[in-house]
Design a protein around this motif. Structure first.
Motif, PDB file in Angstrom:
ATOM      1  N   ASN A 657      67.065  78.531  63.724  1.00  0.00           N
ATOM      2  CA  ASN A 657      65.738  79.060  64.039  1.00  0.00           C
ATOM      3  C   ASN A 657      65.160  78.372  65.264  1.00  0.00           C
ATOM      4  O   ASN A 657      65.552  77.251  65.615  1.00  0.00           O
ATOM      5  CB  ASN A 657      64.783  78.895  62.851  1.00  0.00           C
ATOM      6  CG  ASN A 657      64.456  77.445  62.552  1.00  0.00           C
ATOM      7  OD1 ASN A 657      65.314  76.582  62.609  1.00  0.00           O
ATOM      8  ND2 ASN A 657      63.208  77.178  62.217  1.00  0.00           N
ATOM      9  N   SER A 658      64.259  79.040  65.950  1.00  0.00           N
ATOM     10  CA  SER A 658      63.652  78.508  67.169  1.00  0.00           C
ATOM     11  C   SER A 658      62.220  79.034  67.264  1.00  0.00           C
ATOM     12  O   SER A 658      61.862  79.999  66.579  1.00  0.00           O
ATOM     13  CB  SER A 658      64.463  78.924  68.400  1.00  0.00           C
ATOM     14  OG  SER A 658      64.501  80.329  68.524  1.00  0.00           O
ATOM     15  N   PRO A 659      61.390  78.406  68.094  1.00  0.00           N
ATOM     16  CA  PRO A 659      59.990  78.838  68.207  1.00  0.00           C
ATOM     17  C   PRO A 659      59.858  80.256  68.753  1.00  0.00           C
ATOM     18  O   PRO A 659      60.798  80.826  69.314  1.00  0.00           O
ATOM     19  CB  PRO A 659      59.388  77.811  69.180  1.00  0.00           C
ATOM     20  CG  PRO A 659      60.308  76.641  69.145  1.00  0.00           C
ATOM     21  CD  PRO A 659      61.665  77.202  68.882  1.00  0.00           C
ATOM     22  N   GLY A 660      58.672  80.807  68.551  1.00  0.00           N
ATOM     23  CA  GLY A 660      58.378  82.137  69.082  1.00  0.00           C
ATOM     24  C   GLY A 660      59.055  83.259  68.345  1.00  0.00           C
ATOM     25  O   GLY A 660      59.537  84.215  68.957  1.00  0.00           O
ATOM     26  N   GLY A 661      59.123  83.137  67.003  1.00  0.00           N
ATOM     27  CA  GLY A 661      59.773  84.189  66.248  1.00  0.00           C
ATOM     28  C   GLY A 661      61.265  84.248  66.471  1.00  0.00           C
ATOM     29  O   GLY A 661      61.870  85.321  66.486  1.00  0.00           O
ATOM     30  N   ASN A 662      61.868  83.068  66.676  1.00  0.00           N
ATOM     31  CA  ASN A 662      63.313  82.953  66.871  1.00  0.00           C
ATOM     32  C   ASN A 662      63.793  83.668  68.131  1.00  0.00           C
ATOM     33  O   ASN A 662      64.870  84.272  68.161  1.00  0.00           O
ATOM     34  CB  ASN A 662      64.067  83.505  65.655  1.00  0.00           C
ATOM     35  CG  ASN A 662      65.306  82.683  65.336  1.00  0.00           C
ATOM     36  OD1 ASN A 662      65.404  81.519  65.701  1.00  0.00           O
ATOM     37  ND2 ASN A 662      66.241  83.291  64.638  1.00  0.00           N
ATOM     38  N   MET A 663      63.012  83.560  69.201  1.00  0.00           N
ATOM     39  CA  MET A 663      63.385  84.234  70.445  1.00  0.00           C
ATOM     40  C   MET A 663      64.420  83.454  71.248  1.00  0.00           C
ATOM     41  O   MET A 663      64.958  83.948  72.233  1.00  0.00           O
ATOM     42  CB  MET A 663      62.142  84.466  71.296  1.00  0.00           C
ATOM     43  CG  MET A 663      61.478  83.194  71.814  1.00  0.00           C
ATOM     44  SD  MET A 663      59.995  83.511  72.781  1.00  0.00           S
ATOM     45  CE  MET A 663      60.664  84.491  74.113  1.00  0.00           C
ATOM     46  N   GLU A 664      64.697  82.193  70.843  1.00  0.00           N
ATOM     47  CA  GLU A 664      65.733  81.377  71.479  1.00  0.00           C
ATOM     48  C   GLU A 664      65.510  81.251  72.989  1.00  0.00           C
ATOM     49  O   GLU A 664      66.419  81.446  73.797  1.00  0.00           O
ATOM     50  CB  GLU A 664      67.125  81.951  71.189  1.00  0.00           C
ATOM     51  CG  GLU A 664      67.465  81.993  69.718  1.00  0.00           C
ATOM     52  CD  GLU A 664      68.869  82.502  69.451  1.00  0.00           C
ATOM     53  OE1 GLU A 664      69.589  82.775  70.434  1.00  0.00           O
ATOM     54  OE2 GLU A 664      69.257  82.616  68.279  1.00  0.00           O
ATOM     55  N   GLU A 721      67.694  78.569  50.606  1.00  0.00           N
ATOM     56  CA  GLU A 721      67.847  79.676  51.552  1.00  0.00           C
ATOM     57  C   GLU A 721      66.559  80.012  52.276  1.00  0.00           C
ATOM     58  O   GLU A 721      66.580  80.573  53.372  1.00  0.00           O
ATOM     59  CB  GLU A 721      68.362  80.922  50.834  1.00  0.00           C
ATOM     60  CG  GLU A 721      69.754  80.782  50.243  1.00  0.00           C
ATOM     61  CD  GLU A 721      69.730  80.342  48.782  1.00  0.00           C
ATOM     62  OE1 GLU A 721      68.724  79.716  48.379  1.00  0.00           O
ATOM     63  OE2 GLU A 721      70.697  80.625  48.050  1.00  0.00           O
ATOM     64  N   SER A 722      65.423  79.642  51.671  1.00  0.00           N
ATOM     65  CA  SER A 722      64.135  79.950  52.297  1.00  0.00           C
ATOM     66  C   SER A 722      63.749  78.962  53.382  1.00  0.00           C
ATOM     67  O   SER A 722      62.768  79.195  54.102  1.00  0.00           O
ATOM     68  CB  SER A 722      63.030  79.981  51.232  1.00  0.00           C
ATOM     69  OG  SER A 722      62.892  78.716  50.602  1.00  0.00           O
ATOM     70  N   MET A 723      64.492  77.859  53.526  1.00  0.00           N
ATOM     71  CA  MET A 723      64.184  76.920  54.604  1.00  0.00           C
ATOM     72  C   MET A 723      64.412  77.618  55.943  1.00  0.00           C
ATOM     73  O   MET A 723      65.406  78.331  56.111  1.00  0.00           O
ATOM     74  CB  MET A 723      65.055  75.664  54.506  1.00  0.00           C
ATOM     75  CG  MET A 723      64.651  74.749  53.381  1.00  0.00           C
ATOM     76  SD  MET A 723      65.192  73.013  53.554  1.00  0.00           S
ATOM     77  CE  MET A 723      66.907  73.152  53.998  1.00  0.00           C
ATOM     78  N   PRO A 724      63.509  77.424  56.902  1.00  0.00           N
ATOM     79  CA  PRO A 724      63.621  78.145  58.187  1.00  0.00           C
ATOM     80  C   PRO A 724      64.965  77.984  58.876  1.00  0.00           C
ATOM     81  O   PRO A 724      65.451  78.911  59.514  1.00  0.00           O
ATOM     82  CB  PRO A 724      62.482  77.553  59.019  1.00  0.00           C
ATOM     83  CG  PRO A 724      61.479  77.097  58.007  1.00  0.00           C
ATOM     84  CD  PRO A 724      62.274  76.628  56.830  1.00  0.00           C
ATOM     85  N   CYS A 725      65.583  76.813  58.750  1.00  0.00           N
ATOM     86  CA  CYS A 725      66.852  76.590  59.445  1.00  0.00           C
ATOM     87  C   CYS A 725      67.985  77.427  58.861  1.00  0.00           C
ATOM     88  O   CYS A 725      69.045  77.559  59.490  1.00  0.00           O
ATOM     89  CB  CYS A 725      67.228  75.117  59.420  1.00  0.00           C
ATOM     90  SG  CYS A 725      67.576  74.452  57.777  1.00  0.00           S
ATOM     91  N   PHE A 726      67.797  78.020  57.669  1.00  0.00           N
ATOM     92  CA  PHE A 726      68.832  78.825  57.024  1.00  0.00           C
ATOM     93  C   PHE A 726      68.497  80.312  57.018  1.00  0.00           C
ATOM     94  O   PHE A 726      69.203  81.101  56.373  1.00  0.00           O
ATOM     95  CB  PHE A 726      69.037  78.363  55.581  1.00  0.00           C
ATOM     96  CG  PHE A 726      69.695  77.019  55.447  1.00  0.00           C
ATOM     97  CD1 PHE A 726      70.654  76.605  56.343  1.00  0.00           C
ATOM     98  CD2 PHE A 726      69.336  76.163  54.411  1.00  0.00           C
ATOM     99  CE1 PHE A 726      71.258  75.356  56.222  1.00  0.00           C
ATOM    100  CE2 PHE A 726      69.934  74.921  54.275  1.00  0.00           C
ATOM    101  CZ  PHE A 726      70.899  74.519  55.182  1.00  0.00           C
ATOM    102  N   LEU A 727      67.461  80.718  57.725  1.00  0.00           N
ATOM    103  CA  LEU A 727      66.983  82.090  57.605  1.00  0.00           C
ATOM    104  C   LEU A 727      68.001  83.114  58.109  1.00  0.00           C
ATOM    105  O   LEU A 727      67.965  84.276  57.690  1.00  0.00           O
ATOM    106  CB  LEU A 727      65.657  82.253  58.362  1.00  0.00           C
ATOM    107  CG  LEU A 727      64.443  81.592  57.694  1.00  0.00           C
ATOM    108  CD1 LEU A 727      63.180  81.882  58.478  1.00  0.00           C
ATOM    109  CD2 LEU A 727      64.286  82.061  56.253  1.00  0.00           C
ATOM    110  N   GLN A 728      68.909  82.733  58.995  1.00  0.00           N
ATOM    111  CA  GLN A 728      69.896  83.688  59.490  1.00  0.00           C
ATOM    112  C   GLN A 728      71.161  83.726  58.643  1.00  0.00           C
ATOM    113  O   GLN A 728      72.128  84.410  58.998  1.00  0.00           O
ATOM    114  CB  GLN A 728      70.247  83.377  60.949  1.00  0.00           C
ATOM    115  CG  GLN A 728      69.075  83.554  61.896  1.00  0.00           C
ATOM    116  CD  GLN A 728      69.515  83.769  63.321  1.00  0.00           C
ATOM    117  OE1 GLN A 728      70.430  84.534  63.582  1.00  0.00           O
ATOM    118  NE2 GLN A 728      68.857  83.089  64.249  1.00  0.00           N
ATOM    119  N   GLY A 729      71.139  83.023  57.518  1.00  0.00           N
ATOM    120  CA  GLY A 729      72.235  83.124  56.579  1.00  0.00           C
ATOM    121  C   GLY A 729      73.310  82.075  56.732  1.00  0.00           C
ATOM    122  O   GLY A 729      73.485  81.462  57.788  1.00  0.00           O
TER     123      GLY A 729
END
Length: 782
Positions: A657-664, A721-729
Motif C-alpha cells: 500500500n502507498s499514500p494517495g489511495g495506493n497511487m504508488e 488481512e485487513s491490515m493496509p499492507c495486505f490489502l492487495q492480497g
C-alpha cells in the motif's frame, strides 16, 4: 575484517564485480567469471507463481527435512534455528522442539506474534468456524497415512489429528510460559485483545477462549483445560469508537462454542474492551466440580484485581484511556489537562508496574507530569509520557542490605509524603521481569482504582507556552574547517536526554536511588498499531541479519506494543529530531548546514564520525526501504539522532500500500536526495562509495534470509488481512517481495541491481515532487 576509508577514495572500490561478502569465509567474485551461479531455493515460488498456503506448507516441510546449514556458501540461503522452529510451526510439523527457545526471552518475544497468529488462524478451519483443537470433531477417527520414509511425507498425510496435536502442543507451551512469566502473559493478552476485533468473526470464540485462558493460567497458576471452551459468548454493547476497528451493531451477537450446548448453569459479565462497562456475557454449560472451582477462583481474582497481572493491565488501560479522551478536549487545553491527570495518577500507581516498551527490568516510581507533551493531529491525540523508574537488579547481583521492616507495607506511592531517603527503600520488591533465569511471581498489589477525569472543566488551567529562538548563522568556510559545534543551534534544538535525566534526578524524591533511570514512551489511542508492530519485527530481523554478518548497516528498531485493536505504546527514540523540525531551525537550510552546526567544521573529528554514522544508517535503511517497499518517506518521517544516524519512523505504508489511495507515486526504491548525497561529500567522495558498497553488501546478505522474511510475512497474513499492507492480497504481497529479493538473479546480478538502484534513487524526481507536495499540503519542509 575489511577496513573502509571514510573519505579517501583509494581504498573504496567502485567496482561491483569485486564486492565480496563481509566475512572471512567468503572468497571475492572474480572479474570475468562466466560460471553460471546457482540460484537459491525459494520456498514461496514455483515457476514464477506464488504457492498456495497448503503447497507452501508441504514445500517447507520437505525443505526442513533435508536442510543443510551452510553459512559459507554465499549462494545458499541461511536457515537458522528460528527459521526451523517457525517453519515447523507454520507447516504443522508435530516434531517442533519448542523447548529450544523456552529459555531465550529475546527469541521468544521476537517470535511471539507469529506463534500466536498461527495458533489463532494457522490451524483454523474457516468452513466450520472453529479451531481444530477446540472442536470435538478433532476426536473423530481419521485414517492417518503413515509414510515409510520421513522424506516422503505429503500434505495428505498431515491429518486433522496432526493439526490438533500441533495446536495443543503450541497452546500448552504458551500457557506454561505464561504461568511462569507475567510479562510474557501480558504480551499474549495484548495481542489476543486486539485480535478479538481485528480477526475474522468466525474465530471470535477461539480468540476469547485463549484470551481468558491466558488470564486464568496466571491468576490460578494452573492450565484452564476446557473451562472456557464450554462457554457461549454474547456481546451486548458496541465496541468503543475507533477509526480502524470493525464496527459492531447494537444487536446481540453470539460466538458459539463448537461443543454441543447443554443447559447453561453459569452466566458471567465481563469487561473485555476495557471501557469500564460489562460489554460481554459468558454462558457456561454444566460444569464439573473441578471446573466450578476453577471458575470461582478466576472470578474472584478478576474482581479483586490485587495482583501484578491485573494491575499492569489496568495501568496501561488508564494511560490509553487518557489519550482517547483527550481528543474531546479543546486543543489549547489538552497539555494542561494531561499534566493534571498524570499528577493525580501518581498517587495510584501500583508498586510493581512497568513500562512495556522498555526491555530492561524495572518498575515505575513516578510519572513526570511537567514533561508530558500532547501531539495534536486531526484524528487522534497521542502524548509523550516521561517516567522515573528503578532498574531491578537480579538477586545474584544484589548487594546485601539490612532488612527493611516497612518494605512492602504500602504498594501505593503517595509522592507528597515520600522523602528521598524512603523512596530509595523500594528496591527489590519485584523480581526481574525480563531475565528468564529469574522466576516471575505474580506478586500481590492493591487494586488499581484511579479513574481519569479527562473531560473536566479546564478553563482555569495555565495555557502559556515556552518559545525558543535561535540566532545560529551558517558558516561558509572551507571543508578543512575544524571549528567547534554551534552552541546556539544546540540550545535551539532542545535539551539532550542525558541533561534532562540529570535535571530531573536532582529534583526527584527518588533521585538518590542508585538504580534510578528516566524513560519515555508515546501513548497512542484511536489508531491501530498492529501493522507498525509487525513492521518493527521485520526491521529488527534485518538488524540482526546485518549484525550477525558484521556488516555495518545500522538500523534502529524500536518497541511497539499494540495493547488493543486501537491503542498501544511506542518506544521513543531519544535525542533525535525529524528533518522537518531541523529545517525549521533558524538559518538551517540544508542537512549540510545542520551537520556543520551540530558536529563542528567539516574537517573536525566530530563531523567525520557523524558522517560515518550517517552513511552506515543510510545504507541500512535504503536496503530495508527497498525490500519492504516502505513509502510515505517525507521529512517528517525521517529523523537524525545526536550521533548523525538516520532513523525512519511511521510505517503505515509498506509491502503493498502507498499514500494517495495506493497511487504508488513514490517510484524511487528508497529516499536518497541530493542534500543527503551532499552530506556524504558528493558522488565522487569516499563516503558515498562506502554507502554504495554497504548497500550492495547489506542487500546480498538480506537475500540469503529471504525465505525467513517471506515465512514471517505469510505467517502474519491470516487473520490480519485487513491490515493496509495486505490489502492487495497474499499472492501479490509474496510475489512482489520475492521479486525484490531477486530470486531469479545470481549474486553478481544482485550486486549490479542494487548499484543501479542507488543511481536511480539519487535525486529521483518523484522523491522531490512528493516532498514538495508535503510542503504545500502539510507544511513539512522539503
Amino acid at each position: 575484517m575489511v577496513r573502509f576509508a571514510c573519505f579517501g577514495g583509494s581504498t573504496v572500490h567502485d567496482d561491483i564485480d569485486n564486492i565480496s561478502h563481509h566475512s572471512a569465509e567468503s572468497a571475492p567474485l572474480q572479474r570475468g567469471e562466466t560460471k553460471v551461479m546457482r540460484r537459491p531455493h525459494s520456498l514461496f515460488s514455483h515457476k514464477h507463481r506464488v504457492l498456495t498456503r497448503d503447497a507452501a506448507k508441504l514445500q517447507i516441510k520437505k525443505f526442513i527435512l533435508n536442510v543443510k546449514r551452510d553459512n559459507v556458501d554465499r549462494d545458499r540461503p541461511i536457515n537458522d534455528d528460528e527459521f526451523i522452529i517457525l517453519g515447523k510451526i507454520y507447516s504443522e510439523d508435530a516434531s517442533v522442539d519448542l523447548s529450544s527457545i523456552a529459555t531465550n526471552s529475546a527469541t521468544l518475544s521476537h517470535l511471539l506474534p507469529f506463534m500466536l497468529n498461527t495458533l489463532l488462524y494457522g490451524y483454523h478451519d474457516r468452513t466450520t468456524g472453529s479451531g481444530v483443537g477446540s472442536s470435538r470433531s478433532a476426536k473423530r477417527s481419521f485414517h492417518l497415512k503413515v509414510a515409510r520414509d520421513a522424506k516422503d511425507i505429503t500434505l495428505d498425510a498431515t491429518s486433522h489429528l496432526v493439526k490438533a496435536q500441533c495446536e495443543r502442543r503450541l497452546e500448552t507451551f504458551l500457557y506454561d510460559k505464561a504461568m511462569h512469566s507475567v510479562t510474557f502473559a501480558l504480551e499474549c493478552m495484548w495481542y489476543l485483545t486486539g485480535s478479538l476485533y481485528l480477526g475474522p468473526k468466525e474465530t471470535y470464540h477461539r480468540t476469547m477462549t485463549l484470551l481468558l485462558g491466558m488470564e486464568s493460567v496466571v491468576t490460578n497458576s494452573t492450565p484452564p483445560g476446557d473451562l472456557f471452551k464450554k462457554a457461549e459468548v454474547t456481546e451486548t454493547t458496541t465496541q468503543p469508537s475507533s477509526s480502524t476497528a470493525p464496527p459492531r451493531t447494537e444487536e446481540v451477537q453470539k460466538a458459539k462454542t463448537p461443543f454441543s450446548k447443554s443447559s447453561a448453569t453459569h452466566a458471567v459479565d465481563l469487561d473485555i474492551t476495557g471501557s469500564g462497562e460489562n460489554d460481554h456475557r459468558m454462558h457456561f454449560s454444566a460444569l464439573q466440580l473441578a471446573d466450578q472451582v476453577k471458575l470461582k477462583q478466576w472470578l474472584d481474582a478478576r474482581h479483586e484485581r490485587s495482583n501484578l497481572f491485573h494491575a499492569q493491565l489496568d495501568f496501561v488501560k488508564c494511560l490509553t484511556h487518557i489519550s482517547h479522551r483527550l481528543f474531546d478536549v479543546d486543543r489549547e487545553l489538552r497539555r494542561d489537562v494531561l499534566r493534571r491527570e498524570l499528577e493525580k495518577l501518581n498517587d495510584f500507581i501500583p508498586t510493581n508496574v512497568f513500562i512495556p516498551t522498555e526491555r530492561r527490568a524495572h518498575r515505575v516510581l513516578r510519572i513526570v507530569p511537567e514533561d508530558a507533551h500532547v501531539f495534536n493531529t486531526k484524528e487522534r491525540t497521542p502524548f509523550l509520557l516521561v517516567v522515573e523508574v528503578e532498574d531491578i537488579v537480579p538477586p545474584h547481583q544484589e548487594k546485601e542490605t539490612a532488612p527493611d521492616e516497612h518494605r512492602g507495607s504500602s504498594p501505593l506511592r503517595r509522592i507528597g509524603s515520600l522523602s528521598s531517603a524512603s523512596a530509595a527503600k523500594h528496591a527489590s520488591q519485584m523480581p526481574e521481569p525480563f531475565e528468564p533465569e529469574v522466576p516471575r511471581q505474580n506478586q500481590p498489589a492493591d487494586k488499581f482504582e484511579f479513574s481519569p477525569d479527562v473531560t473536566a472543566d479546564a478553563r482555569s488551567l495555565d495555557t502559556e507556552f515556552m518559545k525558543r529562538e535561535s540566532s545560529f548563522r551558517v558558516d561558509t568556510r572551507f571543508e578543512d574547517d575544524t571549528r567547534p559545534p554551534d552552541e546556539e543551534l544546540l540550545k535551539a534544538l532542545g535539551e539532550r536526554w542525558a541533561v534532562k535525566s540529570e535535571r530531573l534526578r536532582k529534583a526527584s524524591p527518588f533521585g538518590s536511588n542508585p538504580n534510578w533511570r528516566l524513560v519515555s514512551c508515546i501513548v497512542k489511542a484511536r489508531d491501530q498499531l498492529r501493522q507498525e508492530m509487525f513492521a518493527q519485527r521485520l526491521i529488527q530481523e534485518f538488524s540482526r541479519i546485518f549484525e550477525k554478518a558484521h556488516i555495518p548497516c545500522w538500523l534502529r528498531p524500536y518497541e511497539i506494543i499494540s495493547t488493543s485493536s486501537d491503542s498501544g505504546l511506542i518506544e521513543t527514540v531519544t535525542d533525535a529530531k525529524s528533518i522537518d523540525s531541523i529545517k525549521h531551525s533558524a538559518n538551517v537550510v540544508t542537512l549540510q548546514d545542520y551537520f556543520v552546526g551540530v558536529f563542528g567544521g567539516r574537517g573536525s573529528h566530530g563531523y567525520k564520525r557523524a558522517v560515518r554514522n550517517f552513511v552506515h544508517s543510510m545504507a541500512g535503511y535504503s536496503v530495508v526501504q527497498y525490500l519492504l517497499n516502505l513509502k510515505d518517506r517525507h521529512n517528517g518521517n525521517v529523523m537524525i539522532d545526536a550521533e548523525g544516524h538516520v532513523v525512519h519512523i511511521d510505517f503505515g505504508f509498506l509491502l503493498s500500500n502507498s499514500p494517495g489511495g495506493n497511487m504508488e507515486f513514490e517510484k524511487a526504491p528508497f529516499k536518497l536526495t541530493e542534500e543527503m548525497v551532499q552530506v556524504m561529500g558528493g558522488t565522487g567522495s569516499g563516503a558515498f562509495k562506502l554507502y554504495r558498497k554497504l548497500c550492495v553488501q547489506g542487500y546480498l546478505e538480506a537475500c540469503r534470509y529471504a525465505n525467513k522474511i517471506l515465512l514471517m510475512v505469510d505467517t502474519m497474513y491470516p487473520g490480519n488481512e485487513s491490515m493496509p499492507c495486505f490489502l492487495q492480497g497474499r499472492d501479490y504481497v509474496l510475489a512482489t517481495l520475492r521479486n525484490r529479493f531477486g530470486y531469479d538473479l545470481s549474486r553478481r546480478e544482485k550486486a549490479h541491481h542494487m548499484s543501479k538502484l542507488v543511481d536511480y534513487a539519487r535525486g529521483n524526481w518523484t522523491t522531490r515532487a512528493y516532498d514538495h507536495f508535503q510542503k504545500v499540503t502539510n507544511g513539512i519542509s522539503k
